[in-house]
Design an enzyme around this catalytic site. Structure first.
Site, short mmCIF file in Angstrom:
data_model
loop_
_atom_site.label_atom_id
_atom_site.label_comp_id
_atom_site.label_asym_id
_atom_site.label_seq_id
_atom_site.Cartn_x
_atom_site.Cartn_y
_atom_site.Cartn_z
N LYS A 173 -94.48 -48.48 -90.81
CA LYS A 173 -94.99 -47.11 -90.76
C LYS A 173 -93.88 -46.14 -90.35
CE LYS A 173 -98.14 -48.16 -87.82
NZ LYS A 173 -99.31 -48.22 -86.90
N THR A 206 -102.32 -36.61 -82.89
CA THR A 206 -102.08 -37.84 -83.65
C THR A 206 -102.46 -39.09 -82.84
OG1 THR A 206 -99.78 -37.83 -82.88
CG2 THR A 206 -100.24 -36.84 -85.05
N GLY A 208 -104.19 -42.25 -81.86
CA GLY A 208 -104.99 -43.24 -82.57
C GLY A 208 -104.70 -43.36 -84.05
N THR A 209 -103.59 -42.78 -84.52
CA THR A 209 -103.30 -42.86 -85.95
C THR A 209 -103.09 -44.30 -86.41
OG1 THR A 209 -101.00 -42.37 -85.40
CG2 THR A 209 -102.33 -40.54 -86.21
N GLY A 210 -102.40 -45.09 -85.59
CA GLY A 210 -102.17 -46.49 -85.98
C GLY A 210 -103.45 -47.29 -86.04
N CYS A 211 -104.33 -47.08 -85.06
CA CYS A 211 -105.63 -47.76 -85.05
C CYS A 211 -106.44 -47.37 -86.29
CB CYS A 211 -106.41 -47.39 -83.80
SG CYS A 211 -105.59 -47.76 -82.23
#
Length: 273
Positions: A173, A206, A208-211
């Site tokens: 990412k 942003t 929690g974007t990965g979750c």
């Protein structure tokens, strides 16, 4: 029958990441979500104030209960916190012939550590070998691979190291990179690398974007999509979630888990080989 997915992760009392974000994402993608809570955190958009991990016994019991009653079609792991939890989860998931998406959560947006250092080896030796997809950001990819990522060549080298651990696909990412495009590079065992790009938005919201991104992949895999279309659709989900900001909180606010459905999934994602 509606597709069912399971998230195995920590609870975020602020609702922007972890179990709460995953379940919102499943719902937004049209999937029924179940959950196994690994740890409870006291956190909001400003920071993480306390973490209490659950015992492997209750974590195992949650997963057993879900597997005994729901037709789970894809699993996602997030915050697993320590080596004992990772080993327990990996042991139970290894018996399931279903897609497994591993989001190697290590550091919260505010800087708090969400994975003990000794757990990294357990992640590499127990969980990643059975994973369908791993979704590290660049700092996480550096820790897992042991390679400092400074350019495309080192990005490829780090991805190769992670694939060698046994995971089938790794998504590097690009949220921590710079530039006008938010680009994620996908490396797979049986496919040529490709890059997905959407505009980079100037926002602090942003959390929690990965979750959310990994949960969206999991949801689409549960619906029967193959890996590449699931990743592309998840990129659309997270693009809308960041773009259509909720503007909540005094720190890094949550993304908008309602935005993808509201937009009808109409997002221009550049696919580059």
């Amino acid at each position: 029958m509606i597709a069912c997915a399971c998230t195995i992760a920590g609870s975020d009392s602020g609702g922007g990441a972890g179990i709460q974000a995953d379940l919102k994402t499943f719902q937004g993608a049209g999937v029924y979500g179940t959950s196994v809570i690994t740890a409870v955190t006291a956190q909001n958009t400003v920071g993480v104030y306390q973490i209490e991990a659950l015992t492997p016994t209750i974590i195992s019991a949650q997963l057993n209960a879900i597997q005994a009653d729901f037709p789970i079609q894809a699993y996602k792991t997030g915050m697993l916190f320590d080596a004992t939890i990772i080993k327990q989860v990996a042991k139970q998931l290894d018996t399931q012939n279903m897609p497994i998406v591993v989001d190697p959560v290590m550091i919260a947006k505010g800087g708090a550590s969400l994975l003990q250092l000794e757990a990294i080896e357990a992640l590499k030796t127990n969980l990643l070998p059975i994973a369908t997809i791993c979704t590290p950001n660049l700092p996480e990819a550096e820790i897992i691979s042991g390679i400092e990522i400074t350019d495309d060549q080192s990005l490829q080298q780090a991805a190769k190291k992670i694939l060698e651990l046994g995971v089938q696909t790794v998504i590097m990412k690009g949220g921590h990179a710079t530039g006008t495009q938010a680009s994620d590079t996908v490396f797979s065992v049986n496919e040529s690398p490709y890059r997905l790009s959407t505009p980079r938005y100037e926002t602090k919201h942003t959390h929690g974007t990965g979750c959310t991104f990994s949960a969206a992949i999991t949801a689409h895999l549960a619906q029967g999509m193959s890996v590449k279309p699931a990743i592309i659709e998840a990129k659309k989900f997270i693009d809308r979630a960041i773009f259509d900001s909720l503007n909540l909180g005094h720190g890094h606010g949550p993304t908008n888990h309602f935005a993808y459905k509201k937009s009808g999934g109409v997002v221009d994602v550049q696919l580059l080989s």
